[in-house]
Design an enzyme around this catalytic site. Structure first.
Site, short mmCIF file in Angstrom:
data_model
loop_
_atom_site.label_atom_id
_atom_site.label_comp_id
_atom_site.label_asym_id
_atom_site.label_seq_id
_atom_site.Cartn_x
_atom_site.Cartn_y
_atom_site.Cartn_z
N ALA A 1 23.05 5.00 37.36
CA ALA A 1 22.44 3.87 38.05
C ALA A 1 22.04 4.35 39.44
O ALA A 1 22.44 5.42 39.87
CB ALA A 1 23.45 2.74 38.14
N GLY B 1 25.39 4.92 34.08
CA GLY B 1 24.44 4.04 33.42
C GLY B 1 23.57 4.79 32.42
O GLY B 1 23.11 4.21 31.42
N GLU C 1 25.53 5.08 29.34
CA GLU C 1 25.69 3.73 28.77
C GLU C 1 24.43 3.30 28.00
O GLU C 1 24.52 2.62 26.99
CB GLU C 1 26.06 2.73 29.87
CG GLU C 1 27.49 2.95 30.35
CD GLU C 1 27.88 2.05 31.51
OE1 GLU C 1 27.15 2.06 32.52
OE2 GLU C 1 28.89 1.36 31.41
N GLU D 1 31.91 6.66 37.13
CA GLU D 1 31.97 5.49 38.03
C GLU D 1 33.25 5.41 38.83
O GLU D 1 33.27 4.99 39.98
CB GLU D 1 31.81 4.20 37.22
CG GLU D 1 30.37 3.89 36.81
CD GLU D 1 29.93 4.59 35.54
OE1 GLU D 1 30.63 5.53 35.09
OE2 GLU D 1 28.88 4.21 35.00
#
Ligand code: NAD
Length: 709
Positions: free
Chosen positions: A65, A105, A108, A128
């Site tokens: 992200a 992300g 994911e 994370e």
């Protein structure tokens, strides 16, 4: 940049290729998620397309992200309408084709695809936790379904980068290709093979691997226990465990809701803010505002060490660990042999602990070559002097290095605080001289302070900065000032902790406060490890140079009676034979009382907060002075030094970030009161005053221009 250019829909025959092109690392910034959804929708609507491949343009798949978005107000798509939900629900197969990194992300997104393949050099992970949050887009729910809760916990709690082959073995990837294969073509071929298989294999539908948690009901509590030391005071690792536990206990959608709640709770927490700050501060250190970007660091292949003691040996290991051949010499063969034996012992310990294989140890050792004379090192690209900390020892070494080193070689010193310019002046090439200040143990500690001499050339400095990075260090530039930046900013802390004893504290009390704060060890225990005689010698030298130097009679008294620390089984603490556990010693308490009485210092009791602030505010004030003198580029560089040189708890950001959390005015008011109470050593620095008056955070403090360096 428009969404259209961030995500492109291309065709490879009857397979759609959705290319994510958001340089530099294809972060999932604004528009990228939407772009992927739009492209896959378009592909699914095309009757000629049988399957879709997601592919990253440039160096990798999706590195994560966009961290810059975190902590700012932003809309999250409601659960059920995320990109992962969309991919899960795609009627035609979607496949992630991974090269470079698929992290956070990025992974994911891949986990919500029906298939995942990667080239051998690719790495995947959910890092994370390292920025104080949980994977927030289904990672904690999908990964355990794919690999089982145990492996998922390992990956999520370490945040490590998992190499492709291991990821395949664990079940994250369906196939691994050679790096030489064309990923796009191979992915399209794979997609064609599976295009008609139904039902589509969705990770969310799997539960077979979750059984592991039923077979081992104590798994989550045991994991909590196992991280207790490493994750002390931290929230995110525990929330990660809670989330994986939820994955095993709850239906997917409830697990996702639990994960989302944790993610929101943590993202704005102080710890996550501090960890994000540390992440960016570590990137910032590489920026050298006064060195033109066009200055290219020089390449180097070979390194020499002069001095095979504690530091020389550790530095040699650091280079050998990263594949560099190292020549090492000392004043006597005995010292050289001793140094080499220590290196062998250190590697043997790593093998015993399982962090290095026997073969790897042999390869590393083979790179370290003991040599007898200066003539043997003349052709090395870099030489680092790590002899005794005495000008009279170092100066002749520099003169000799000037004679023997080939033109253009870098001549560096690992001095902890001696004047680099005096060493440079012993050579006819001061432009090639700088400080390379490693921290002890050098093969473990990540900080490299790059000390800038008055005549060090930009190329030299850029090369030493890069040299550090090449051996896994974090290089931070520092001015040539007594103690340089890290130790100079730490020195008032070291003095203050002993002064507290004069007023009625005990070492174990101070250590407990600092350990509770998050340091791995208390400062007195660290002192015993480093040797009290070493710091006493430093104090003697400084006292000789400065008649106002604040003496530390309690520390001196311990050294006078032979309490040097762990090496004499007695220092601030006492030690049992062969054991490093510090035990509070009534004898030390007696000495402290006696010296305090001799000095006539009134005794008082301290709160934990007072102890913490006395130590850290003293250093904040000195850090301001260093900034004021322009000996460092930025406050955040000092924070990076404290994180990697002194074990300051990362989830508190660093000394100056922590102080900003208290507020510059509060710090200034307190220092002012202590100035009145204790006198000159608490005189507030000019910069601190200015910052307090203008209510400017330390973080934004502008140092003096570096022409003063
Ligand atoms: P040390 O005493 O363990 O090792 C010094 C080595 O240098 C010895 O092996 C000695 O024989 C050798 N030596 C002395 N004179 C020499 C000469 N003329 N030519 C070649 N070799 C010579 O000391 P150390 O702790 O490794 O410290 C070395 C340097 O690193 C010092 O400048 C010190 O200030 C600095 N340093 C030390 C630490 C630390 O925590 N120990 C941390 C950072 C920097």
């Amino acid at each position: 940049m428009s969404e259209a250019s961030q995500v492109r829909l291309e065709r490879q025959g009857d397979v759609a290729v959705v290319v994510i092109d958001n340089p530099p690392v294809n972060a999932l910034g604004p528009g990228v998620r939407e772009g992927i959804i739009a492209a896959v929708k378009q592909a699914n609507a095309d009757p000629e397309i049988r399957a879709t491949v997601l592919l990253g343009a440039g160096r990798g798949f999706i590195a994560g992200a966009d961290i810059r978005q975190f902590g700012k107000p932003r809309a999250r798509p409601p659960l059920g309408q995320t990109i992962q939900d969309f991919l899960d629900g795609s009627a035609k197969p979607v496949m992630a084709a991974i090269h470079g990194y698929a992290l956070g992300g990025g992974l994911e997104v891949a986990l919500a695809c029906h298939y995942r393949i990667a080239v051998a050099s690719a790495k995947v992970g959910l890092p994370e936790v390292l920025i104080g949050i949980v994977p927030g887009a289904g990672g904690t729910q999908r990964l355990p379904r794919l690999v089982g809760p145990k492996a998922a916990l390992d990956i999520i709690l370490t945040g490590r980068h998992v190499p492709a082959e291991e990821a395949r073995r664990l079940g994250i990837l369906d196939a691994v290709l050679d790096d030489s294969d064309d990923l796009r073509l191979a992915a399209a071929a794979f997609a064609r093979r599976v295009a008609d298989a139904r039902p589509l294999p969705r990770v969310r539908d799997r539960s077979d691997r979750l059984k592991e948690a039923q077979d081992e009901p104590g798994l989550f509590d045991a994991t909590r226990k196992s991280i207790a030391r490493r994750a002390r005071n931290q929230k995110a690792p525990y929330r990660c465990i809670d989330a994986v536990e939820a994955a095993c206990a709850l239906p997917m959608d409830e697990g996702l809701a639990r994960e989302r709640a944790f993610s929101i709770e943590l993202e704005n927490s102080d710890q996550a803010r501090a960890l994000r700050y540390a992440f960016f501060a570590e990137r910032e250190v590489a920026k050298l505002p006064d060195i033109p970007a066009a200055v290219a660091p020089k390449d180097f292949q070979t390194v020499a060490l002069v001095g095979a003691g504690t530091m020389g040996g550790g530095i040699a290991m650091s280079f050998a660990d990263f594949g560099y051949p190292v020549k090492i010499m000392d004043a006597t063969t005995e010292a050289l042999d001793r140094g080499l034996q220590k290196i062998r012992d250190n590697y043997a310990t790593s093998v015993r602990r399982g962090s290095v294989t026997e073969d790897e140890m042999r390869r590393r050792l083979a790179r370290i070559e003991p040599v007898a004379s200066y003539d043997d090192i003349g052709q090395c690209d870099i030489v680092i002097e790590a002899a005794f900390e005495e000008m009279d020892v170092k100066k002749p070494i520099f003169a000799k290095l000037d004679e023997v080193m080939k033109p253009g070689a870098l001549i560096l010193s690992n001095t902890s605080g001696l004047d680099i310019d005096q060493l440079a002046a012993m050579t006819k090439r001061p432009q090639d001289v700088a400080g390379a200040h490693f921290f002890s143990p050098a093969n473990v500690m990540k900080l490299l302070e790059v000390v800038r001499g008055a005549k060090s050339s930009p190329t030299t400095l850029a090369t030493v900065m890069q040299m550090g990075r090449k051996i896994g260090k974090i290089s931070v530039m520092a001015g040539n000032t007594d103690g340089f930046v890290a130790n100079r900013s730490r020195a008032p802390f070291n003095a203050e902790m002993v002064i507290l004893l004069e007023e009625g504290c005990l070492p174990e009390q101070v250590d407990k406060v600092m350990v509770d704060f998050g340091y791995p060890m208390g400062p007195f225990a660290v002192g015993d490890l480093a040797g009290l005689d070493i710091s006493a010698a430093g104090r003697r030298r400084r006292a000789a140079q400065n008649s106002n130097y604040r003496k530390l009679p309690i520390a001196d008294r311990l050294v006078e009676i032979g309490r040097y620390g762990q090496k004499t089984a007695a220092g601030w603490y006492r030690y049992e034979k062969g054991d490093r556990t510090p035990h509070p010693d009534p004898e030390v308490a007696r000495i402290i009382k006696a010296v305090a009485a001799e000095l006539g210092v009134p005794q008082k009791s301290f709160t934990d907060e007072e102890i913490l602030r006395r130590l850290l505010f003293a250093s904040v004030n000195e850090a301001c002075r260093i900034l004021e003198e322009g000996k460092t580029y930025r406050a955040s560089d000092i924070d990076v030094m404290w994180l990697h040189g002194f074990g300051f708890p990362r989830y508190r950001g660093g000394l100056m970030f922590w102080a900003d959390g208290i507020g510059v005015k509060t710090v200034d008011d307190q220092i002012d009161r202590w100035h009145q109470q204790y006198g000159e050593r608490w005189a507030p620095s000019r910069l601190l005053r200015q910052l307090a008056e203008s209510n400017t955070p330390f973080y934004e403090a502008k140092p003096a221009p570096s022409s003063a360096w």
